[in-house]
Design an enzyme around this catalytic site. Structure first.
Site, PDB file in Angstrom:
ATOM      1  N   SER A   1       0.847  -1.185   0.000  1.00 52.37           N
ATOM      2  CA  SER A   1       0.000   0.000   0.000  1.00 52.37           C
ATOM      3  C   SER A   1       0.894   1.251   0.000  1.00 52.37           C
ATOM      4  O   SER A   1       1.858   1.315  -0.765  1.00 52.37           O
ATOM      5  CB  SER A   1      -0.905  -0.088   1.236  1.00 52.37           C
ATOM      6  OG  SER A   1      -2.034   0.673   1.116  1.00 52.37           O
TER       7      SER A   1
ATOM      8  N   ASP B   1      -8.298  -5.435  -6.169  1.00 53.80           N
ATOM      9  CA  ASP B   1      -7.995  -4.342  -5.257  1.00 53.80           C
ATOM     10  C   ASP B   1      -8.297  -3.008  -5.944  1.00 53.80           C
ATOM     11  O   ASP B   1      -7.741  -2.722  -7.006  1.00 53.80           O
ATOM     12  CB  ASP B   1      -6.505  -4.422  -4.903  1.00 53.80           C
ATOM     13  CG  ASP B   1      -6.041  -3.285  -4.020  1.00 53.80           C
ATOM     14  OD1 ASP B   1      -6.886  -2.522  -3.531  1.00 53.80           O
ATOM     15  OD2 ASP B   1      -4.813  -3.173  -3.833  1.00 53.80           O
TER      16      ASP B   1
ATOM     17  N   HIS C   1      -5.687  -6.476  -1.944  1.00 49.48           N
ATOM     18  CA  HIS C   1      -4.668  -5.534  -1.484  1.00 49.48           C
ATOM     19  C   HIS C   1      -3.491  -6.249  -0.790  1.00 49.48           C
ATOM     20  O   HIS C   1      -3.671  -6.869   0.233  1.00 49.48           O
ATOM     21  CB  HIS C   1      -5.340  -4.544  -0.531  1.00 49.48           C
ATOM     22  CG  HIS C   1      -4.656  -3.221  -0.416  1.00 49.48           C
ATOM     23  ND1 HIS C   1      -4.242  -2.494  -1.507  1.00 49.48           N
ATOM     24  CD2 HIS C   1      -4.317  -2.489   0.667  1.00 49.48           C
ATOM     25  CE1 HIS C   1      -3.687  -1.366  -1.091  1.00 49.48           C
ATOM     26  NE2 HIS C   1      -3.716  -1.337   0.220  1.00 49.48           N
TER      27      HIS C   1
END
Ligand SMILES: *[C@@H]1O[C@H](CO)[C@@H](O)[C@H](O)[C@H]1NC(C)=O
Ligand SMILES: *[C@@H]1O[C@H](CO)[C@@H](O)[C@H](O)[C@H]1NC(C)=O
Ligand SMILES: *[C@@H]1O[C@H](CO)[C@@H](O)[C@H](O)[C@H]1NC(C)=O
Ligand SMILES: *[C@@H]1O[C@H](CO)[C@@H](O)[C@H](O)[C@H]1NC(C)=O
Ligand SMILES: *[C@@H]1O[C@H](CO)[C@@H](O)[C@H](O)[C@H]1NC(C)=O
Ligand SMILES: *[C@@H]1O[C@H](CO)[C@@H](O)[C@H](O)[C@H]1NC(C)=O
Ligand SMILES: *[C@@H]1O[C@H](CO)[C@@H](O)[C@H](O)[C@H]1NC(C)=O
Length: 501
Positions: free
Chosen positions: A185, A436, A461
């Site tokens: 991320s 995602d 993710h």
């Protein structure tokens, strides 16, 4: 720091416009509804010992006041390390916007890979999050206003990592131990940027679900919610249609006499609720379920079953609830908010932030302007547009600062990334799972023989970085295998070079 109407999220910042006056913000991961009481606090940290490093507050100013320092937390596991004499590698997780222990518990891939490479594993916490709070560790002071929050930026964070890693290696007399950085991320964005900015510190980067292209005029602001829409559509058209139709119904009922009480009963809210908070609450559930649509049960944002999007749609498609949209949505919301079955009622006012993600709002108001949240007519959410001016307005009112609109792409690039990185940079893995919503801003194409995009159609993710599970599907095992092979190549190349130069 942030008003209660603001939700913060872990990875990105979302602005939704369900009704004319409504705008919501959330960071890549946090949201006020993210982790409710059902989520236990992180249990005592397993696998790591904790250390603190005296870190410089301002790496880019030689004004004596900038020499202030703060205590930066990092976690170490040296059980598998081959040692300095062997120049054994060091694997570093470049922390993102939250408590580093939480990331460590959700990023088992690094530790699980350590024995194979005889690697030392370090997780470094990002400044202003968790326990790495400047200004004497006093969060109230650190978060008070722009005078103190001004020291929170991705550039300072990268300099922290370079400084800490270099000092750490010096202490171990492991100067020639190669460092590989990992991140998921925003942490993945940092890992990739770290490799590009500090190639003398890290020989390679594994950047998982890193939306380094989720910036204005590079990636469409519609892409994020389009992907969520696709995720739900792929389960069933009915699921998509019911959710899509529900926003207006909620608005309608909430604005009727007795409506808030009716909605309270339908959804088991602790108190009667207005339309905006309910929509917000549902949006959060849908977004984070899509982001963490993992193939095995997980407890990252909230405890969830395997394939939670499918489970949500199962609740919506349940024939026993007939035409009762609210009963269907209640069932879907239960997947996200009550999988553990312990919620007595849902508290829409809960703005607790158990993983310390709150300061993302500052980052999203200064440099990390990630346009998401626009919706086409086909979106599962009401149609809306994204306007930079809304962000400016929001940030001025919250912090009295204006974002630096062009800074990230000026400093790190992003436009024409293939053309740029093809002849500059090497040794980066960009992993993305196409389920995602952040994957729309990820690097999805191979750029060179060593800047590799690994794309998993079924992935969510940073699923690759999670601890392995005996029920992991083959595609996921293959992704991890491929990543390990690539890292092995980087290391082999490094040791060849080391022997030569
Ligand atoms: C490192 O992790 C392994 C695997 O969980 C564990 O057995 C070991 O005790 C850990 N070492 C440290 C120093 O915490
Ligand atoms: C931030 O707060 C401190 C202490 O109240 C104050 O001295 C300072 O002027 C404030 N800075 C800004 C930019 O408001
Ligand atoms: C390196 O050692 C010094 C002296 O003991 C210590 O102050 C410093 O925190 C160490 N650095 C790291 C990264 O642990
Ligand atoms: C994006 O493009 C628009 C229209 O050309 C321009 O006004 C705006 O400044 C651009 N934004 C960025 C961040 O480049
Ligand atoms: C559901 O709604 C449709 C159309 O409004 C109606 O024809 C049908 O009878 C309803 N079914 C139930 C179970 O209420
Ligand atoms: C949570 O789940 C349990 C078990 O299914 C149920 O009894 C309870 O009513 C649910 N809580 C809410 C607020 O819906
Ligand atoms: C990039 O190249 C690798 C082989 O080096 C391949 O496995 C992978 O599928 C390629 N990625 C894309 C998105 O084509």
């Amino acid at each position: 720091m942030a008003s209660t109407s603001t939700s913060l999220s872990l990875f990105l910042f979302l602005f939704l416009h369900f009704s004319s006056s409504f705008s919501k913000t959330s960071s890549l991961f946090s949201s006020s509804f993210l982790l409710r009481s059902q989520n236990p606090p992180i249990d005592s940290l397993r696998h790591y010992r904790t250390a603190f490093f005296t870190q410089i507050l301002d790496h880019f100013n030689f004004n004596p006041q900038s020499y202030q320092s703060f205590q930066q937390r990092y976690l170490i596991n040296d059980t598998y390390w081959g040692g300095a004499a062997e120049n054994a590698p060091i694997f570093v997780y470049t922390g993102n916007e939250g408590n580093i222990e939480w990331f460590a518990q959700n990023t088992g891939f690094i530790l699980e890979s350590a024995p194979k490479f005889r690697a030392l594993v370090v997780f470094i916490e990002h400044r202003f999050y968790g326990k790495s709070i400047p200004f004497g560790g006093d969060e109230d002071v650190a978060n008070r206003n722009s005078s103190t929050l001004g020291f929170l930026s991705s550039t300072q964070a990268l300099a922290d990592y370079a400084t800490l890693i270099t000092d750490f290696k010096r202490n171990l007399t492991a100067i020639d131990s190669p460092v590989v950085v990992f991140g998921g991320s925003y942490g993945g964005m940092l890992a990739a940027w770290f490799r590009l900015k500090y190639p003398h510190v890290a020989i390679g980067a594994v950047a998982s679900s890193a939306p380094i292209l989720q910036f204005e005029n590079i990636t469409s602001p519609y892409s994020f919610n389009n992907i969520i829409t696709q995720d739900f559509k792929s389960e069933s058209q009915n699921c998509y249609r019911v959710i899509k139709g529900s926003w207006q119904q909620i608005d309608m009922v909430a604005n009727q006499p007795g409506g808030p009480q009716l909605l309270r009963n339908s959804f088991k809210f602790c108190k009667p609720a207005d339309s905006q908070s309910i929509q917000n609450w549902l949006y959060t559930a849908i977004l984070y379920t899509a982001m963490t649509d993992y193939p095995t049960p997980s407890n990252f944002l909230n405890p969830l079953p395997a394939y939670p999007v499918k489970q949500m749609c199962k609740a919506i498609d349940d024939p026993t609830t007939g035409n009762d949209t609210f009963a269907k949505l209640y069932g879907a919301a239960n997947v996200y908010y009550n999988y553990s079955g312990t919620a007595t009622c849902f508290d829409l006012d809960d703005d607790s932030d158990p993983h310390d993600l709150g300061d993302w709002t500052w980052q999203a108001c200064t440099e990390l302007i990630l346009p998401t949240g626009a919706n086409t007519e086909d979106s599962i959410f009401p149609a809306s547009t994204w306007h930079y001016a809304d962000r400016v307005h929001y940030c001025k009112s919250l912090f009295d600062v204006e974002p630096r609109r062009f800074w990230i792409t000026t400093h790190f690039g992003g436009f024409n990334i293939e053309r740029v990185l093809k002849r500059f940079g090497s040794n980066i893995i960009f992993f993305n799972g196409l389920r995602d919503p952040w994957s729309g801003g990820g690097v999805l194409k191979n750029i060179s023989s060593s800047i590799i995009a690994i794309v998993a159609k079924e992935g969510a993710h940073h699923v690759d970085l999670r601890f392995s599970d005996s029920n992991d599907p083959k595609w996921l095992k293959d992704v991890r295998k491929q990543e390990l092979n690539i890292i092995q190549d980087w290391l082999s190349q490094y040791y060849l070079d080391l022997a030569q130069y």
